[in-house]
Design an enzyme around this catalytic site. Structure first.
Site, PDB file in Angstrom:
ATOM      1  N   HIS A  44     -40.259   0.950  26.142  1.00  0.00           N
ATOM      2  CA  HIS A  44     -39.340   0.163  25.307  1.00  0.00           C
ATOM      3  C   HIS A  44     -39.339  -1.299  25.748  1.00  0.00           C
ATOM      4  CE1 HIS A  44     -36.791   3.440  23.336  1.00  0.00           C
ATOM      5  NE2 HIS A  44     -37.812   4.046  23.898  1.00  0.00           N
ATOM      6  N   ASP A  85       0.853  -1.180   0.000  1.00  0.00           N
ATOM      7  CA  ASP A  85       0.000   0.000   0.000  1.00  0.00           C
ATOM      8  C   ASP A  85       0.893   1.235   0.000  1.00  0.00           C
ATOM      9  OD1 ASP A  85      -2.298  -1.495   0.054  1.00  0.00           O
ATOM     10  OD2 ASP A  85      -2.720  -1.181   2.193  1.00  0.00           O
TER      11      ASP A  85
END
Ligand code: HCA
Ligand code: CU
Length: 389
Positions: A291, A94
């Protein structure tokens, strides 16, 4: 959209080593590399062999482990670095060089034409070496797009495998990343990699936007560790992709994320952040009564990630003033205590009342439940932590 065909370039052992607390030994690097390999990342990026003699030995060791993941090392755009990278035995190199005016002026001092000449020299050599070749422009987001496309166009003509866009300073937003990568996609044949820093909290969203625009490779690190506050985190990218479509991450061993995050957190001396994607302390905890009720009926009401997919379980928090009687009934059932709805509602009122006074623990709530059952059966109360205070 190339979402189905993306690869992860896991850079904990390169970008992650640039995190302030990271000082990995050779053994620790091997441990991390093996964990990431078992998880199934496609690439593992390693610190340049030019950094130090030990760095060079570590790249060579990891390149020879026989991992499934392809190994990469990360070098500056010059022939000496490229040669040394190839000698380590990695699968790919790279190459990176800054293209913004800031970096050209204050870092390496080269013009765009000089950058192109260097790239020609480096890739002419790498092409003869049977390695995967990538060219990335550091600080892409602050580079002049005309310069960027000129440089990418040149390296694409050479026939390299991948070009990289790097948001080195974390300045980009998803719309900008989408535009830049879309434009690049229309200009080059090579695969496209995105590397995004998280200075402004956009690293995961930017990586996702890059994929939507046609990027094929995303750089990550475990917990996002890297320079400053780091880059796109492995778990965060996985969470984002899972929420889009679980099949996108089916190729990875998802339950390993917990061990991976814990291992790296320990090795760099930090806790996993409480709000971390998937592995954070509260990632699957539901608290408000509304919830909890819905989640108990059907978890998808408030969960886009299934804890079971990551080897985890959800937790319903009931020891608070926000709790609701459905959640308390669920807890009672776990304790094998049978109450009528009216009784559960009364117990819930008691929990809320006490929680207004002070913080309760789950143990204390359990004691309230057990005592309610004893009272119901005419048995003596067990000693309650609540009365001690
Ligand atoms: C750095 C380099 C880099 C490189 C990214 C890449 C960046 O500044 O340390 O090779 O694509 O963020 O630009 O990590
Ligand atoms: Cu970086």
């Amino acid at each position: 959209m190339s979402l189905e065909h993306y690869s992860i370039i896991e850079s904990t052992l390169r970008e992650g080593e640039q995190f302030v607390n990271a000082f990995f030994t050779a053994d620790q690097k091997i441990r991390i590399a093996r964990l990431l390999d078992a998880f199934g990342v496609e690439y593992i990026e390693l610190t340049t062999p030019m950094a130090s003699p030990q760095s060079a030995r570590d790249v060579e060791t990891i390149a020879r482990l026989g991992l499934h993941a392809r190994t990469l090392t990360h070098v500056r755009c010059n022939l000496e670095d490229a040669r040394r990278a190839v000698e380590t035995g990695v699968n790919g190199v790279d190459v990176v060089i800054g293209t913004s005016s800031q970096l050209r002026e204050f870092s390496h001092g080269k013009s765009i034409s000089e950058i192109i000449d260097l790239a020609h020299e480096v890739f002419a050599y790498l092409k003869t070496q049977n390695v995967e070749m990538r060219f990335s422009t550091e600080d892409s987001l602050r580079s002049d797009p005309a310069d960027l496309f000129r440089v990418y166009g040149e390296v694409d003509k050479i026939g390299i495998d991948r070009v990289g866009v790097a948001d080195t300073v974390g300045i980009g937003n998803p719309r900008q990343i989408y535009q830049l990568i879309s434009e690049l996609r229309s200009r080059v044949k090579a695969d496209i990699e995105f590397h995004g820093h998280n200075d402004t909290g956009c690293a995961i969203a930017n990586a996702y936007a890059a994929l939507e625009a046609g990027a094929t490779h995303i750089d990550t690190s475990v917990l996002g560790i890297g320079e400053r506050n780091g880059i796109t985190s492995l778990g965060g990218l996985v969470a984002r992709l899972y929420a889009t479509d679980a099949s996108l991450v089916a190729k990875y061993n998802l339950p390993m994320l917990v061990e991976i995050d814990q291992t790296v957190a320990e090795l760099v001396g930090v806790d996993i952040p409480f709000n971390n994607y998937i592995t954070g302390y509260s990632a699957f905890t539901h608290k408000a009564g509304i919830h909890a009720k819905a989640v108990l009926n059907n978890p998808s009401t408030y969960e886009v990630l299934k804890p079971e997919a990551f080897g985890l379980t959800r937790y319903i928090h009931i020891a608070s003033r926000l709790t609701g009687w459905n959640a308390v009934r669920y807890r009672a059932e776990q304790l094998k205590l049978n109450f009528t709805d009216t009784e559960i509602k009364e117990i819930t009122e008691q929990i809320k009342f006490l929680s207004d006074e002070r913080v309760l623990t789950l143990d204390e709530v359990d004691t309230i439940l057990h005592n309610a059952m004893r009272a119901k059966n005419g048995e003596p109360m067990i000693e309650s932590a609540i009365s001690k205070d």
